[in-house]
Write an enzyme that holds these catalytic residues in place. Structure first.
Site, mmCIF file in Angstrom:
data_model
loop_
_atom_site.group_PDB
_atom_site.id
_atom_site.type_symbol
_atom_site.label_atom_id
_atom_site.label_comp_id
_atom_site.label_asym_id
_atom_site.label_seq_id
_atom_site.Cartn_x
_atom_site.Cartn_y
_atom_site.Cartn_z
ATOM 1 N N ASN A 104 -8.693 -101.666 -19.638
ATOM 2 C CA ASN A 104 -7.257 -102.715 -19.678
ATOM 3 C C ASN A 104 -7.320 -103.788 -18.805
ATOM 4 O OD1 ASN A 104 -6.066 -100.477 -20.718
ATOM 5 N ND2 ASN A 104 -5.626 -99.063 -19.090
ATOM 6 N N HIS A 121 -12.791 -105.050 -19.804
ATOM 7 C CA HIS A 121 -12.529 -106.346 -20.919
ATOM 8 C C HIS A 121 -11.448 -107.410 -20.655
ATOM 9 C CE1 HIS A 121 -12.858 -102.963 -23.981
ATOM 10 N NE2 HIS A 121 -13.813 -103.588 -23.736
ATOM 11 N N CYS A 152 -11.311 -130.432 -15.086
ATOM 12 C CA CYS A 152 -12.380 -130.695 -16.098
ATOM 13 C C CYS A 152 -11.813 -131.544 -17.473
ATOM 14 C CB CYS A 152 -13.390 -130.170 -16.159
ATOM 15 S SG CYS A 152 -12.948 -128.819 -17.274
ATOM 16 N N GLY A 189 -6.532 -92.092 -22.292
ATOM 17 C CA GLY A 189 -5.530 -92.517 -23.503
ATOM 18 C C GLY A 189 -6.407 -93.578 -24.248
ATOM 19 N N SER A 191 -7.896 -95.247 -27.921
ATOM 20 C CA SER A 191 -8.457 -93.965 -28.903
ATOM 21 C C SER A 191 -9.980 -93.998 -29.268
ATOM 22 C CB SER A 191 -7.999 -95.404 -30.081
ATOM 23 O OG SER A 191 -8.694 -96.380 -29.439
HETATM 24 P P1 NAD Z 1 -5.932 -97.597 -28.006
HETATM 25 O O1 NAD Z 1 -4.745 -99.213 -28.799
HETATM 26 O O2 NAD Z 1 -6.801 -98.635 -28.780
HETATM 27 O O3 NAD Z 1 -5.719 -96.848 -27.670
HETATM 28 C C1 NAD Z 1 -4.598 -95.390 -27.580
HETATM 29 C C2 NAD Z 1 -4.821 -94.746 -26.932
HETATM 30 O O4 NAD Z 1 -4.040 -93.994 -25.985
HETATM 31 C C3 NAD Z 1 -3.991 -93.807 -28.249
HETATM 32 O O5 NAD Z 1 -5.313 -93.157 -28.551
HETATM 33 C C4 NAD Z 1 -3.141 -92.995 -28.239
HETATM 34 O O6 NAD Z 1 -3.157 -91.839 -28.551
HETATM 35 C C5 NAD Z 1 -3.018 -93.073 -26.185
HETATM 36 N N1 NAD Z 1 -2.046 -92.651 -25.726
HETATM 37 C C6 NAD Z 1 -0.691 -93.659 -25.998
HETATM 38 N N2 NAD Z 1 0.164 -93.236 -25.350
HETATM 39 C C7 NAD Z 1 -0.474 -92.556 -24.642
HETATM 40 C C8 NAD Z 1 -0.073 -91.625 -22.880
HETATM 41 N N3 NAD Z 1 1.016 -91.411 -22.764
HETATM 42 N N4 NAD Z 1 -1.287 -90.524 -22.173
HETATM 43 C C9 NAD Z 1 -1.809 -90.303 -22.846
HETATM 44 N N5 NAD Z 1 -2.646 -91.093 -23.981
HETATM 45 C C10 NAD Z 1 -1.441 -91.965 -24.879
HETATM 46 O O7 NAD Z 1 -6.482 -98.822 -27.154
HETATM 47 P P2 NAD Z 1 -7.438 -98.807 -26.124
HETATM 48 O O8 NAD Z 1 -8.490 -97.648 -26.555
HETATM 49 O O9 NAD Z 1 -7.395 -99.076 -24.630
HETATM 50 O O10 NAD Z 1 -7.965 -100.118 -26.657
HETATM 51 C C11 NAD Z 1 -7.869 -100.998 -27.204
HETATM 52 C C12 NAD Z 1 -8.141 -102.252 -26.116
HETATM 53 O O11 NAD Z 1 -7.313 -102.872 -26.295
HETATM 54 C C13 NAD Z 1 -9.244 -102.539 -24.984
HETATM 55 O O12 NAD Z 1 -10.104 -103.109 -25.064
HETATM 56 C C14 NAD Z 1 -8.037 -102.545 -24.003
HETATM 57 O O13 NAD Z 1 -8.243 -103.976 -23.552
HETATM 58 C C15 NAD Z 1 -6.765 -103.538 -24.331
HETATM 59 N N6 NAD Z 1 -5.367 -103.051 -24.397
HETATM 60 C C16 NAD Z 1 -5.246 -103.394 -23.397
HETATM 61 C C17 NAD Z 1 -3.783 -102.648 -22.911
HETATM 62 C C18 NAD Z 1 -3.355 -103.027 -21.161
HETATM 63 O O14 NAD Z 1 -4.155 -103.525 -20.537
HETATM 64 N N7 NAD Z 1 -2.650 -102.513 -20.846
HETATM 65 C C19 NAD Z 1 -2.750 -102.950 -23.839
HETATM 66 C C20 NAD Z 1 -3.355 -102.620 -24.996
HETATM 67 C C21 NAD Z 1 -4.500 -102.889 -25.338
#
Ligand code: NAD
Length: 247
Positions: A104, A121, A152, A189, A191
């Site tokens: 995140n 990330h 710059c 949390g 994917s």
């Molecule tokens: P993703 O969006 O691909 O997947 C999110 C996962 O979380 C899913 O598998 C979903 O089923 C699960 N999920 C949703 N709500 C949940 C809950 N309440 N409890 C438990 N699980 C839950 O996200 P990812 O796998 O982190 O990969 C995507 C990229 O997106 C990452 O590199 C990240 O940096 C970035 N991202 C970051 C943020 C943030 O900083 N909050 C938000 C969106 C995306």
């Protein structure tokens, strides 16, 4: 419905764990009101995240990419850490040998107090000069226009890792060291489709470690996890910590 037997199995494993590695993704922040990339709320002006979070999108249209980050920062700025974030901070306090790797970029784990942490990330509150590579916090740079500019004269970009970019070497090395040392990995949390982080559970399994998954739905990680707890991380993690404390 969370299975009490599975919670107890996880608590027993944690009670016997020497080094706990926690890996979090966008799902942990969902209950704080921050959209995930692949959820229904992840769209902005009909763009998918994969269309905007790339170096090519920034090169082509830095203004639109900056507007998207401003929108995300608007949501994240109002968001508060949820019980899942707080439970992970408690785990850091319980385990002497602990590391949190988060994908995140929202900075919520840092706001909760986690210190043994790698933001693999990056962080969207930080900016980086595209020429000099120098980083600074967003609030420290003047924002007369979008995209903002470095002293710059070059454009500043968010200090995050975009699709198609490599991870920062130092963060990756720290993550690989922890993957070698940990005997339990807890994946929350995510994917499990963004590499190389998606390969971490398999690495831990190959080293003889134990993998716990917490997610609202099954993912590719569910196939190799020793235990998958399906439900919201803000509900499950506090229960896990409570069960661990009574072991
Ligand atoms: P993703 O969006 O691909 O997947 C999110 C996962 O979380 C899913 O598998 C979903 O089923 C699960 N999920 C949703 N709500 C949940 C809950 N309440 N409890 C438990 N699980 C839950 O996200 P990812 O796998 O982190 O990969 C995507 C990229 O997106 C990452 O590199 C990240 O940096 C970035 N991202 C970051 C943020 C943030 O900083 N909050 C938000 C969106 C995306």
């Amino acid at each position: 419905m969370i299975q009490a037997a599975d919670i107890n199995k996880v608590a027993t494993r944690l009670a016997n764990t020497k080094f706990l590695l926690v890996l979090t993704g966008a799902g942990i922040s969902h209950e704080s009101g921050i959209p995930t990339f692949r959820g229904n709320d992840g769209l902005w002006q009909n763009y998918r995240a994969e269309e905007l979070a790339t170096p090519w999108a920034f090169e082509r249209d830095p203004v639109t990419v900056w507007q998207w980050y401003d929108w995300r920062r608007g949501i994240i700025g109002k968001a508060k850490p949820n019980p899942g974030h707080h439970a992970i901070k408690e785990l850091e306090d319980i385990f002497e040998n602990f590391l949190l790797i988060t994908q995140n970029v929202d900075g919520l784990h840092g706001r909760t107090g986690n210190a043994k942490m790698v933001e693999i990330h990056g962080n969207l509150w930080r900016v980086r000069c595209v020429r000099e590579g120098k980083t600074s916090m967003l609030m420290e740079v003047p924002l007369p226009s979008i995209p903002p500019r470095c002293e710059c004269g070059e454009i500043l970009r968010p200090d995050v890792v975009w699709f198609g970019e490599s991870l920062p070497t130092q963060a990756l090395e720290q993550a690989f060291r922890a993957l070698e040392m940990c005997d339990t990995l807890m994946v929350v949390g995510t994917s499990g489709v963004v590499y190389p982080v998606a390969s971490f559970p398999e690495t831990v399994k190959n080293n003889g470690g134990f993998v716990i998954e917490i997610n609202t739905e099954a993912t590719p990680i569910s196939n190799i996890a020793d235990v998958s707890l399906f439900g919201k991380s803000g509900d499950i993690l506090p229960e896990v910590v409570r069960a661990l404390r009574t072991q």
